[in-house]
Enzyme design. Sequence first.
Site, PDB file in Angstrom:
ATOM      1  CB  SER A 112      11.240   5.044  -6.442  1.00 23.55           C
ATOM      2  OG  SER A 112      10.587   6.236  -6.794  1.00 23.55           O
ATOM      3  CB  ALA A 137       8.272   4.985  -3.601  1.00 24.94           C
ATOM      4  CE  LYS A 138       6.085   7.294 -12.576  1.00 25.63           C
ATOM      5  NZ  LYS A 138       4.674   7.635 -12.536  1.00 25.63           N
ATOM      6  CB  ALA A 139       5.741   1.954  -5.354  1.00 24.18           C
ATOM      7  CE1 TYR A 145       0.924   5.466 -11.582  1.00 26.60           C
ATOM      8  CE2 TYR A 145       2.613   4.487 -10.214  1.00 26.60           C
ATOM      9  CZ  TYR A 145       2.113   5.565 -10.901  1.00 26.60           C
ATOM     10  OH  TYR A 145       2.787   6.761 -10.885  1.00 26.60           O
TER      11      TYR A 145
END
Length: 304
Positions: free
Chosen positions: A63, A157-159, A163
């Site tokens: 990420s 990516a767990k950006a 969210y």
Amino acid sequence: MQDRDGYIWLDGQWLPWREAKVHALTHTLHYGYGCFEGIRAYETANGPAIFRLDEHVRRLVDSAHILAIDLPVDRATLSSLCCEAIRRNELRSGYIRPLVFLGAEKLGVDPAGADTHVMVAAWPWGAYLGGNAIKDGIRVRVSSYARHHPNVQMCRAKAISTYANSILAVREARRDGYDEALLLDTEGYVAEGSSENVFIVRDGEVLQPETTSALDGITRRTVETLAREAGLTVRAKRITRDEVVCADEVFLTGTAAEITPVIEVDRRRIGTGQPGPVTRLLQQRYFACVRGEDASHTAWLTPI
Ligand code: PMP
């Protein structure tokens, strides 16, 4: 969250929980640029163990790489910090949150000049979607918001910024009396939940979306393996909203949500309106793995 006992690792130090603070002009607070992980530790017969730690740490490093953020810590350090977060906070089980963010050294959209900061916290966290969700299932609404197109925001990516989309979707769903949102991609095919991947079961076959818009979930990959080991066929395909509604079973997967059955979508009953047999079987196998009761998958656990 801020008023608890315990320790949080921030930029090289274990700080008392209440002292782990950032400045109001923190770059990430203004523009949402950064990434994080969500990892669970479970109680096993041999004490707490972290489930699939290597995969989570690897995804965090990926990420950061996608976002072109240079990490000041390596994979081995991140792994040992996650273990230490459970140990220092004296948890038997819990949720671990590593976070990578840009600091208050400068402001303006271009982050050049802002330092990279790393935080690791851990705390107890029960069923993410509420007490009975895993047993009884949840009601889901197809979101009016589309999931990010991969060229809007790279979805592997767990950006942090992803969210905002998740929050819009879950708030809309809850406002309308549902438990969770199901987001479609920009072409109208099923992507994922606000913080879970989705599977459907039809005629004994386990199907997941072939989409580039969803996060590459680690629970999703675990479930794929467990389903194949149980002799089920697992396939990725483009899934439409009506296929979800007509599925025999639907369930969501995620580190926090684990395996949560979906019993209703857009006021239409899924299957019998009860969690189905395939979902139940996969839940049993999953919980056996995370609790160290499945001898063939102890390699997925990092003992503390
Ligand atoms: N999609 C999104 C948007 C998520 O936030 C999560 C939770 N990390 C997932 C899917 C599931 O991923 P994992 O199984 O790795 O927790």
